[in-house]
Write a protein that holds these residues in place. Structure first.
Motif, mmCIF file in Angstrom:
data_model
loop_
_atom_site.group_PDB
_atom_site.id
_atom_site.type_symbol
_atom_site.label_atom_id
_atom_site.label_comp_id
_atom_site.label_asym_id
_atom_site.label_seq_id
_atom_site.Cartn_x
_atom_site.Cartn_y
_atom_site.Cartn_z
ATOM 1 N N SER A 22 0.811 -1.221 0.000
ATOM 2 C CA SER A 22 0.000 0.000 0.000
ATOM 3 C C SER A 22 0.844 1.272 0.000
ATOM 4 O O SER A 22 0.301 2.370 -0.108
ATOM 5 C CB SER A 22 -0.918 0.018 1.233
ATOM 6 O OG SER A 22 -0.165 0.191 2.422
ATOM 7 N N CYS A 36 -9.816 11.201 1.958
ATOM 8 C CA CYS A 36 -9.706 9.741 2.073
ATOM 9 C C CYS A 36 -10.603 9.275 3.197
ATOM 10 O O CYS A 36 -10.520 9.799 4.289
ATOM 11 C CB CYS A 36 -8.273 9.338 2.361
ATOM 12 S SG CYS A 36 -7.144 9.752 1.036
ATOM 13 N N THR A 46 -4.725 1.677 6.477
ATOM 14 C CA THR A 46 -4.039 2.002 5.219
ATOM 15 C C THR A 46 -4.874 1.601 4.019
ATOM 16 O O THR A 46 -5.003 2.345 3.041
ATOM 17 C CB THR A 46 -2.670 1.300 5.166
ATOM 18 O OG1 THR A 46 -1.909 1.632 6.331
ATOM 19 C CG2 THR A 46 -1.894 1.717 3.932
ATOM 20 N N ASP A 62 3.109 2.262 -2.173
ATOM 21 C CA ASP A 62 3.369 2.778 -3.517
ATOM 22 C C ASP A 62 4.866 2.856 -3.841
ATOM 23 O O ASP A 62 5.298 3.744 -4.579
ATOM 24 C CB ASP A 62 2.729 4.160 -3.682
ATOM 25 C CG ASP A 62 2.461 4.502 -5.138
ATOM 26 O OD1 ASP A 62 2.152 3.576 -5.911
ATOM 27 O OD2 ASP A 62 2.573 5.687 -5.504
ATOM 28 N N VAL A 106 -6.317 4.377 1.208
ATOM 29 C CA VAL A 106 -5.886 4.199 -0.184
ATOM 30 C C VAL A 106 -7.073 3.817 -1.067
ATOM 31 O O VAL A 106 -7.277 4.387 -2.149
ATOM 32 C CB VAL A 106 -4.766 3.139 -0.286
ATOM 33 C CG1 VAL A 106 -4.451 2.838 -1.753
ATOM 34 C CG2 VAL A 106 -3.509 3.605 0.437
ATOM 35 N N HIS A 159 -3.408 7.380 -6.321
ATOM 36 C CA HIS A 159 -2.966 7.011 -4.982
ATOM 37 C C HIS A 159 -2.805 8.272 -4.136
ATOM 38 O O HIS A 159 -2.228 9.264 -4.584
ATOM 39 C CB HIS A 159 -1.621 6.271 -5.083
ATOM 40 C CG HIS A 159 -1.298 5.436 -3.890
ATOM 41 N ND1 HIS A 159 -0.970 5.995 -2.667
ATOM 42 C CD2 HIS A 159 -1.229 4.086 -3.724
ATOM 43 C CE1 HIS A 159 -0.718 5.019 -1.801
ATOM 44 N NE2 HIS A 159 -0.872 3.854 -2.411
#
Length: 463
Positions: free
Chosen positions: A324, A463, A355, A326, A359, A369
């Motif tokens: 997660s 988010c 997380t 990236d 995401v 992302h």
């Protein structure tokens, strides 16, 4: 008989070379639990990885300048990372064929590495004392040995007598890939320090285009007046220019003319490939690590000296968390420190769930992302793990370049997990680098109650 004798001697030297590093440390590597991974520890599969790891670990601590050796070592490391990755994912996929192919390839590479091992021992050590692997990876540039030597060779290569013009090396790569860290690490090298009379660091966000060239010109003139003897001896300036984007032709021409000294060189780093046109040699392109190499790095930092094979559930959680992030080494260090300081399966489960939530929500809403948004210095909104009724907004980020500057007392983990309740905008310490350039990374954040966020949200992402 003579042929057999030479072959036996060579084999003996091979064995000594691959064992010597761990005689110095007094232990055999155990951070990856090769001897307890469920494949019969003495089997050929684990032996191949173990022997290849000995070679790679020894190479990390040596100053290798031969380009062919660097290429061979780079390929060997890639094969090792793939081997570890296949071993760690085998429990989920049970794909023995893929695992066997990877390890067979690794065994072939080891057989081809006889001469490499013999020559490896002739190169000097970079460190004065042995490191545990997790300490070594936390205090060195992981996966950049070839790039390091390419840049050093460029810097130390002296132009023929009478040659005119500056040599310029462009370095291009995405945000947070490690461009500045790589260059700062190289500028600390004694060979580079001894070769140049001074190293000048410039950043485009510190001044305008006109001021940029003026500042460089003044630094170069000051250097000429201060070190006339050094310049006569052929020691020039090294100018490192860090760009967030591109540089216009006029600013570049003024910068170039200000730096014209014998044996002076320029390194330009940027996210934009437009700087390639300023180079006098082939540009160096930095990319993110492969998934296998990234997992190796994250796993080693997270578990430290603890054998992850004794904590299989935690190893699984760590791999899911790594996926997660990236591919960012910057975030890998932050997450690894958090998990290592809270070595508890319930906490790790909460981190993974949190997380995945931030995401997944962000990708579903905005198609990108959330950490990419942060890297681009755009505002982004996150939920707080410890205070679900509140958001925190990352408004801006910057780097403190001086180790003497006072850093914020609030850490990013305090904000995420609801340990602090600041009001208005405040500074948050994300992390402090343990390797050059020793920057402190700071976010400007703001806590907001969910009820204050209306239906008409602005473009800042949530988010």
């Amino acid at each position: 008989m003579r042929h057999c004798s030479e072959r036996d001697e060579k084999r003996s030297r091979w064995s000594a070379a691959t064992t010597k590093p761990y005689l110095r440390c007094g232990t055999m590597p155990s951070s990856h639990g090769l001897m307890s991974c469920g494949f019969n520890g003495s089997g050929r599969r684990t032996k191949a990885l173990l022997r290849a790891q000995v070679i790679a670990d020894e190479a990390i601590g040596r100053s290798i300048t031969n380009h062919a050796m660097l290429i061979q070592l780079d390929l060997l490391r890639e094969a090792i990372h793939r081997g570890y990755y296949k071993l760690d994912t085998f429990r989920d996929t049970h794909n023995l064929v893929d695992l066997q192919v990877v390890l067979d390839n690794l065994r072939t590479m080891i057989l081809d590495a006889n001469e490499l091992v013999l020559f490896l021992t002739t190169y000097p050590h970079l460190y004065r004392q042995p490191y545990s692997m997790h300490l070594l990876l936390g205090n060195c540039l992981f996966g950049r040995q070839m790039e390091t030597e390419v840049i050093i060779n460029f810097l130390l290569n002296t132009q023929p007598h009478g040659s005119e013009g500056l040599e310029v090396l462009p370095i291009v790569g995405p945000s947070k890939v490690g461009k500045s860290t790589l260059v700062a690490h190289i500028c600390k090298d004694e060979r580079v320090r001894d070769h140049f009379s001074d190293v000048i660091f410039l950043h485009d966000h510190d001044f305008t285009d006109d001021e940029l060239a003026t500042s460089t010109e003044g630094s170069a003139r000051k250097q000429q007046n201060r070190l006339p003897k050094s310049n006569k001896e052929g020691r020039g300036l090294l100018v490192v220019l860090e760009l967030a984007g591109n540089l216009n032709e006029d600013a570049w021409n003024r910068l170039y003319s200000a730096c014209v000294l014998s044996n002076s060189k320029i390194i330009i780093t940027s996210q934009s490939d437009k700087i390639v046109k300023f180079g006098t040699t082939q540009a160096l392109i930095l990319k993110h690590l492969s998934h296998e190499a990234y997992w190796y790095f994250f796993k080693t930092l997270t578990f430290g000296s603890t054998n992850p094979e004794m904590h299989l559930r935690l190893a699984y959680l760590a791999m899911e968390i790594a996926r997660s992030l990236d591919g960012s080494l910057f975030r890998a260090n932050i997450a690894a420190n958090l998990l290592r300081d809270n070595f508890d399966i319930r906490f790790w489960c909460k981190v993974l769930a949190f997380t995945r939530m931030i995401v997944g929500n962000h990708v579903a809403r905005f198609g990108e992302h959330p950490f990419n948004v942060v890297d681009q210095n755009r505002s982004v909104r996150f939920r707080r793990m410890g205070s679900p009724s509140k958001d925190f907004v990352i408004c801006h980020q910057y780097q403190q370049r001086s180790s003497e500057e006072e850093v914020p007392s609030i850490g990013i983990h305090d904000v995420i997990y609801g340990r602090v309740k600041p009001h208005g905008k405040f500074e948050v310490l994300v992390c402090r680098s343990q390797i050059p350039p020793y920057h402190s990374y700071v976010y400007i954040c703001e806590i907001q109650e969910l009820k204050t966020v209306g239906a008409k949200r602005k473009r800042s992402t949530v988010c």
